[in-house]
Design a protein around this motif. Structure first.
Motif: not given
Length: 602
Positions: A514-543
């Motif tokens: 989740e974008h750090p400037e989003s009003p919905l961003y939260a630290e250590d909040s599962y999918w509302r801020g932290p960096v995850w490996s699956p989207p990292t790989y999927l997006i990098a592959s697509g780019i």
């Protein structure tokens, strides 16, 4: 600099000096286990001291207390505090001021223990049921019946042992004690006159019978055999880049040690999602494991890829999102990246794509794809829906805050790729008419996704009944259509890539969920801020498929560099890089190996 120890950690020698060496892993974060085992050892700091637990990672203990036994060093009959742990793939050592305990595996089902100048106390700590019993087998040997859970056998191989609590009880007595929460199992073992003891703890699922030849392999030979197995695994993974050697070795250890042998519903060797607390098989975790092992372990990778087809619902085509040795979870339909994963596996190892293999996967993949159109499209508009954000794999993504159900762009993109792959497979199988149909369906869905979910500046996830979407959401889920590469119109893909480059969502650690400037961003909040490996790989592959190889490589580099600094957590703080939640996850390790090999080497 040397440290006085009773034995070498490698190349065991009783007595002597050991050159100080760095541990392979932190036992508080990464369990000690081995390929095939359903047991693991973990350290916890509790009540102001270090404690060591033997854990049972069977399906019945999922999301429960899986710490079955507390293993404590004894001096006379007193517990010794102040343990320090030394770790390597083939053995761990728990040292204290008076002695030490060593642990290795004779086989996946047998944990071997050796002590010097210490005894050991084994105490039952996990939940039990009314049929838990301690049954004496022979001198120094007891069956530890765990009721509805897998069972154990404790055997003293050297030294003197005694059952302190848990003597033979009648069933009626057990029931009465169970009602009062009084069932206890405590076994103690003490060193012989030379200061040594040895023991074995065996884990079994069904029947067990005494075998005189068991546990006769010398402890040091057990270490050597286990070390050889791990080194063989390492030789069958892509070699590390300079500077990544230690992290690469840890990644290999995590993946190797998280494999379990067949048991119950798990009919082949499979890599659990973790041997901490999430000891089950989640579908999209499995796809990443398949890709990571496809380079030079194609047989294992392909068998694992077929595993979920074995458990597919024959009526709907749904793949269970979770499988353990004893049950399924059907409540969610996890991300449909199966086709994309098959394509990656064939890219890594083309012989995987034989007609024989593709025939086995084609029909299950067809059914898994049709499931979304037949059972996850309530309004029948051709855009399948998520009924819960768990379906996306991004469990609490802000894209779902608008309310369920939602038609999400990541789902449509995954299905476009999957139908493209089905078209490719059909052509290889000479099913040209079916290939044409799959290609047409993919094109239709792609056009519908762009028409309905692209606003002109971004993708959105719309509520099925009224097309509303959460305007505050800046979730990584909305960037997942980049997996389509050049299948996306150039204007759309360039807009999305430029956003990621310049809008602050891509930190020095990676792409935020989740974008750090989003009003919905939260630290250590599962999918509302932290960096995850699956989207990292999927997006990098697509780019990279979009042609921006430099940006894809930079995404991979930041991810891998952070793993060097912070290990293989479930996810990472986007600014400090600190590992969050489960600190030792195989998919994080698997994706490190993939990104290193595919993006940083080539």
């Amino acid at each position: 600099m040397t440290k006085k120890l009773f034995l070498f950690i490698t190349g065991i020698v009783i007595g002597g000096n050991l050159p100080a060496q760095e541990n392979l892993f932190d036992l508080h974060e990464t369990p000690y286990s081995c390929r095939g085992s359903w047991m693991a050892l973990s350290a916890y700091r509790e009540e102001g001291r270090e404690k060591l637990y033997l854990r049972d990672v069977c399906g019945r203990r999922l999301w429960q207390n899986n710490r079955v036994f507390l293993l404590e060093p004894l001096l006379s009959d007193h517990v010794v505090s102040g343990m320090v742990f030394y770790t390597e793939a083939a053995r761990i050592v728990a040292e204290n001021s008076s002695g030490r305990m060593e642990f290795t595996f004779e086989s996946p089902d047998v944990l071997r223990i050796r002590g010097k100048n210490n005894g050991m106390r084994l105490t039952l700590t996990a939940p039990y049921d009314a049929s838990s019993l301690v049954i004496p087998v022979a001198r120094g040997q007891w069956r530890l019946q765990m009721g509805g859970f897998p069972h154990f056998v404790f055997t003293a191989l050297r030294g003197e042992s005694q059952l302190v609590k848990g003597s033979r009880l009648t069933v009626n007595m057990v029931n009465e004690k169970y009602q009062r929460k009084e069932i206890e199992m405590v076994i103690e073992i003490f060193p012989d006159s030379t200061g040594l003891f040895e023991a074995a703890i065996e884990n079994y699922y069904a029947g067990w019978a005494p075998q005189p030849a068991k546990y006769h392999l010398p402890f040091d030979d057990c270490v050597k055999k286990l070390s050889d197995d791990f080194e063989t695994w390492c030789r069958h993974t892509p070699a590390p880049l300079k500077g990544y050697e230690k992290t690469w070795r840890l990644a290999n250890y995590i993946n190797w040690s998280c494999i379990v042998n067949p048991r119950g519903l798990i009919d082949r060797p499979m890599m659990l999602s973790s041997k901490n607390n999430m000891h089950a098989l989640w579908t999209w975790d499995t796809w990443f494991f398949c890709i990571a092992t496809s380079y030079s372990m194609p047989e294992y990778a392909w068998n694992a890829c077929l595993f979920h087809a074995r458990h597919q619902d024959p009526v709907t085509g749904l793949i269970p999102n979770l499988v353990t040795d004893v049950n399924y979870m059907w409540g969610f339909a996890y991300p449909c990246i199966w086709g994309w994963a098959i394509r990656k596996m064939i890219e890594h190892h083309p012989p995987i794509g034989t007609p024989e293999n593709l025939k086995k996967i084609y029909d299950p993949l067809c059914k898994a794809t049709d499931f979304w159109f037949l059972f996850q499209d309530d309004d029948g508009d051709g855009l399948p829906q998520y009924n819960h954000t768990n379906d996306s794999g991004m469990d609490n993504s802000t894209a779902g805050d608008v309310g369920m159900s939602i038609e999400a762009p990541d789902l449509a993109a995954y299905l476009v790729v999957q139908m493209d792959v089905l078209s490719e497979i059909a052509l290889r199988l000479k099913r040209t008419k079916e290939a044409k149909v799959w290609k047409q369906r993919a094109d239709t869905l792609l056009n519908k996704m762009i028409r309905e979910l692209w606003t002109g500046t971004q993708f959105v996830a719309r509520r099925t009944d009224d097309n509303q979407y959460n305007g505050q959401s800046r979730s990584v889920l909305l960037y997942m259509p980049l997996i389509l590469g050049k299948r996306l119109p150039e204007e759309i893909r360039n807009t999305m890539i430029n956003d990621l480059k310049h809008n602050g969502m891509f930190t020095q650690v990676g792409i935020c969920s989740e974008h750090p400037e989003s009003p919905l961003y939260a630290e250590d909040s599962y999918w509302r801020g932290p960096v995850w490996s699956p989207p990292t790989y999927l997006i990098a592959s697509g780019i990279r498929e979009c042609g921006d190889t430099a940006f894809a490589r930079e995404i991979a580099r930041r991810y891998c560099d952070n793993c060097v600094k912070n290990g293989f957590g479930e996810n990472f703080d986007p600014f400090t890089g600190k590992s969050l939640k489960d600190r030792s996850l195989p998919w994080t390790a698997a994706i490190f190996i993939i990104l290193m090999e595919d993006f940083l080497k080539h």
